[in-house]
Design a protein around this motif. Structure first.
Motif, PDB file in Angstrom:
ATOM      1  N   THR A  26       0.817  -1.222   0.000  1.00  0.00           N
ATOM      2  CA  THR A  26       0.000   0.000   0.000  1.00  0.00           C
ATOM      3  C   THR A  26       0.849   1.269   0.000  1.00  0.00           C
ATOM      4  O   THR A  26       0.620   2.172  -0.827  1.00  0.00           O
ATOM      5  N   PRO A  27       1.845   1.406   0.880  1.00  0.00           N
ATOM      6  CA  PRO A  27       2.661   2.628   0.850  1.00  0.00           C
ATOM      7  C   PRO A  27       3.621   2.705  -0.332  1.00  0.00           C
ATOM      8  O   PRO A  27       4.089   3.792  -0.685  1.00  0.00           O
ATOM      9  N   ILE A  28       3.898   1.563  -0.954  1.00  0.00           N
ATOM     10  CA  ILE A  28       4.824   1.555  -2.093  1.00  0.00           C
ATOM     11  C   ILE A  28       4.108   1.925  -3.383  1.00  0.00           C
ATOM     12  O   ILE A  28       4.581   2.757  -4.160  1.00  0.00           O
ATOM     13  N   TRP A  29       2.936   1.325  -3.593  1.00  0.00           N
ATOM     14  CA  TRP A  29       2.210   1.551  -4.836  1.00  0.00           C
ATOM     15  C   TRP A  29       1.419   2.859  -4.823  1.00  0.00           C
ATOM     16  O   TRP A  29       1.135   3.421  -5.871  1.00  0.00           O
ATOM     17  N   ARG A  30       1.012   3.320  -3.653  1.00  0.00           N
ATOM     18  CA  ARG A  30       0.352   4.629  -3.500  1.00  0.00           C
ATOM     19  C   ARG A  30      -0.852   4.801  -4.428  1.00  0.00           C
ATOM     20  O   ARG A  30      -1.000   5.824  -5.116  1.00  0.00           O
ATOM     21  N   SER A  31      -1.696   3.816  -4.459  1.00  0.00           N
ATOM     22  CA  SER A  31      -2.925   3.916  -5.243  1.00  0.00           C
ATOM     23  C   SER A  31      -3.927   4.785  -4.482  1.00  0.00           C
ATOM     24  O   SER A  31      -4.231   4.527  -3.317  1.00  0.00           O
ATOM     25  N   LYS A  32      -4.453   5.827  -5.120  1.00  0.00           N
ATOM     26  CA  LYS A  32      -5.343   6.774  -4.447  1.00  0.00           C
ATOM     27  C   LYS A  32      -6.554   6.092  -3.831  1.00  0.00           C
ATOM     28  O   LYS A  32      -6.982   6.433  -2.731  1.00  0.00           O
ATOM     29  N   ARG A  33      -7.109   5.136  -4.530  1.00  0.00           N
ATOM     30  CA  ARG A  33      -8.314   4.449  -4.041  1.00  0.00           C
ATOM     31  C   ARG A  33      -8.001   3.043  -3.531  1.00  0.00           C
ATOM     32  O   ARG A  33      -8.911   2.244  -3.342  1.00  0.00           O
ATOM     33  N   GLY A  34      -6.727   2.780  -3.338  1.00  0.00           N
ATOM     34  CA  GLY A  34      -6.343   1.487  -2.795  1.00  0.00           C
ATOM     35  C   GLY A  34      -6.529   0.361  -3.797  1.00  0.00           C
ATOM     36  O   GLY A  34      -6.687   0.579  -5.003  1.00  0.00           O
ATOM     37  N   PHE A  35      -6.539  -0.856  -3.300  1.00  0.00           N
ATOM     38  CA  PHE A  35      -6.731  -2.030  -4.144  1.00  0.00           C
ATOM     39  C   PHE A  35      -7.294  -3.163  -3.290  1.00  0.00           C
ATOM     40  O   PHE A  35      -7.240  -3.131  -2.060  1.00  0.00           O
ATOM     41  N   LYS A  36      -7.853  -4.148  -3.959  1.00  0.00           N
ATOM     42  CA  LYS A  36      -8.388  -5.317  -3.276  1.00  0.00           C
ATOM     43  C   LYS A  36      -7.521  -6.532  -3.590  1.00  0.00           C
ATOM     44  O   LYS A  36      -6.975  -6.645  -4.691  1.00  0.00           O
ATOM     45  N   ILE A  37      -7.398  -7.417  -2.625  1.00  0.00           N
ATOM     46  CA  ILE A  37      -6.601  -8.640  -2.801  1.00  0.00           C
ATOM     47  C   ILE A  37      -7.490  -9.869  -2.689  1.00  0.00           C
ATOM     48  O   ILE A  37      -8.339  -9.947  -1.804  1.00  0.00           O
ATOM     49  N   LYS A  38      -7.271 -10.805  -3.587  1.00  0.00           N
ATOM     50  CA  LYS A  38      -7.944 -12.096  -3.503  1.00  0.00           C
ATOM     51  C   LYS A  38      -6.893 -13.186  -3.514  1.00  0.00           C
ATOM     52  O   LYS A  38      -6.077 -13.272  -4.439  1.00  0.00           O
ATOM     53  N   ASN A  39      -6.892 -14.019  -2.493  1.00  0.00           N
ATOM     54  CA  ASN A  39      -5.939 -15.115  -2.384  1.00  0.00           C
ATOM     55  C   ASN A  39      -6.498 -16.352  -3.082  1.00  0.00           C
ATOM     56  O   ASN A  39      -7.538 -16.879  -2.676  1.00  0.00           O
ATOM     57  N   LEU A  40      -5.823 -16.811  -4.134  1.00  0.00           N
ATOM     58  CA  LEU A  40      -6.298 -17.950  -4.912  1.00  0.00           C
ATOM     59  C   LEU A  40      -5.638 -19.259  -4.495  1.00  0.00           C
ATOM     60  O   LEU A  40      -5.947 -20.311  -5.041  1.00  0.00           O
ATOM     61  N   GLY A  41      -4.745 -19.203  -3.528  1.00  0.00           N
ATOM     62  CA  GLY A  41      -4.014 -20.396  -3.149  1.00  0.00           C
ATOM     63  C   GLY A  41      -2.856 -20.657  -4.085  1.00  0.00           C
ATOM     64  O   GLY A  41      -2.661 -19.945  -5.094  1.00  0.00           O
ATOM     65  N   ASN A  42      -2.040 -21.650  -3.778  1.00  0.00           N
ATOM     66  CA  ASN A  42      -0.870 -21.992  -4.593  1.00  0.00           C
ATOM     67  C   ASN A  42       0.055 -20.794  -4.755  1.00  0.00           C
ATOM     68  O   ASN A  42       0.708 -20.623  -5.784  1.00  0.00           O
ATOM     69  N   HIS A  43       0.069 -19.915  -3.718  1.00  0.00           N
ATOM     70  CA  HIS A  43       0.942 -18.730  -3.664  1.00  0.00           C
ATOM     71  C   HIS A  43       0.605 -17.700  -4.739  1.00  0.00           C
ATOM     72  O   HIS A  43       1.463 -16.910  -5.136  1.00  0.00           O
ATOM     73  N   ILE A  44      -0.631 -17.707  -5.224  1.00  0.00           N
ATOM     74  CA  ILE A  44      -1.071 -16.742  -6.231  1.00  0.00           C
ATOM     75  C   ILE A  44      -2.124 -15.815  -5.632  1.00  0.00           C
ATOM     76  O   ILE A  44      -3.043 -16.274  -4.960  1.00  0.00           O
ATOM     77  N   MET A  45      -1.985 -14.513  -5.890  1.00  0.00           N
ATOM     78  CA  MET A  45      -2.954 -13.522  -5.446  1.00  0.00           C
ATOM     79  C   MET A  45      -3.312 -12.595  -6.595  1.00  0.00           C
ATOM     80  O   MET A  45      -2.502 -12.366  -7.504  1.00  0.00           O
ATOM     81  N   LEU A  46      -4.532 -12.075  -6.553  1.00  0.00           N
ATOM     82  CA  LEU A  46      -4.989 -11.077  -7.512  1.00  0.00           C
ATOM     83  C   LEU A  46      -5.106  -9.729  -6.821  1.00  0.00           C
ATOM     84  O   LEU A  46      -5.665  -9.626  -5.729  1.00  0.00           O
TER      85      LEU A  46
END
Length: 213
Positions: free
Chosen positions: A28-48
């Motif tokens: 979050t502090p690195i990417w500095r997206s104004k409206r943030g972002f959402k994370i979805k954990n898909l398993g197998n060490h993959i996230m969206l």
């Protein structure tokens, strides 16, 4: 009309499970997206990572390489339709520094030719091969399923051979036995097959591959 969503698919090259909250707190502090972002954990060490700005996604990917807890995180744009299992997480961009190159050979053509065994040469208007006061710097898409290229031999006009060493910017953890980014030293086949008999003298790679920024 609902805002369009742009998605980054990322794979963490580690055997440890990753907590989405911890990942969000890091980026979050690195990417500095104004409206943030959402994370979805898909398993197998993959996230969206879902954003409401395609420009922000493009900027994040243009500034890769990314890592988490010193382990490589391979990221790419995801269309939200393709099967996750069909995505290829085998390559990531690196800035490679070429050290020990004589002044006469410090040209874009020579630097990019020497880097070709390391991967596909990348070119963008704001990411060009350049001289940086004593070394050349090339942006390369590296196949992380293969050992990192440590350098090249250059033949001078008088037939003398000179070693040009490669250093990788923002290099995360890698296996010092085989030079791959896909696992740690203790998970390497060389280490396992040796039954713990290998010593530091047997390591073909080391921290010297990491570039000073």
């Amino acid at each position: 009309m609902a805002a369009s969503i742009s998605i980054i698919a990322a794979k963490f090259l580690t055997k440890r499970a990753r907590n989405p909250e911890a990942v969000a707190a890091t980026f979050t502090p690195i990417w500095r997206s104004k409206r943030g972002f959402k994370i979805k954990n898909l398993g197998n060490h993959i996230m969206l990572f879902s954003f409401d700005s395609e420009t922000k996604v493009d900027t994040i990917l243009a500034n890769a390489l990314w890592s988490f807890d010193k382990h490589l995180m391979i990221s790419q744009k995801y269309d939200g339709v393709s099967k996750i299992e069909d995505l290829n997480f085998n390559s990531t961009p690196f800035w490679i520094q070429l050290h020990g190159l004589p002044m006469k050979f410090m040209t874009t053509t020579v630097a990019e030719t020497l880097c070709e065994p390391a991967g596909q040469i990348l070119k963008l208007p704001n990411a060009k091969t350049e001289e940086c006061g004593g070394f050349m710097r090339v942006w390369v898409m590296v196949d992380i399923s293969q050992p990192l290229c440590r350098g090249r031999m250059v033949t001078l006009d008088d037939n003398r051979e000179l070693c040009v060493s490669f250093k990788y910017e923002r290099l995360p953890n890698l296996c010092y036995w085989c030079g791959r980014l896909t696992h740690n030293d203790r998970d390497c086949d060389r280490w396992i097959e040796s039954e713990g008999s290998l010593t530091d003298a047997d390591k073909e790679y080391g921290a010297w591959l990491k570039a000073s920024l």
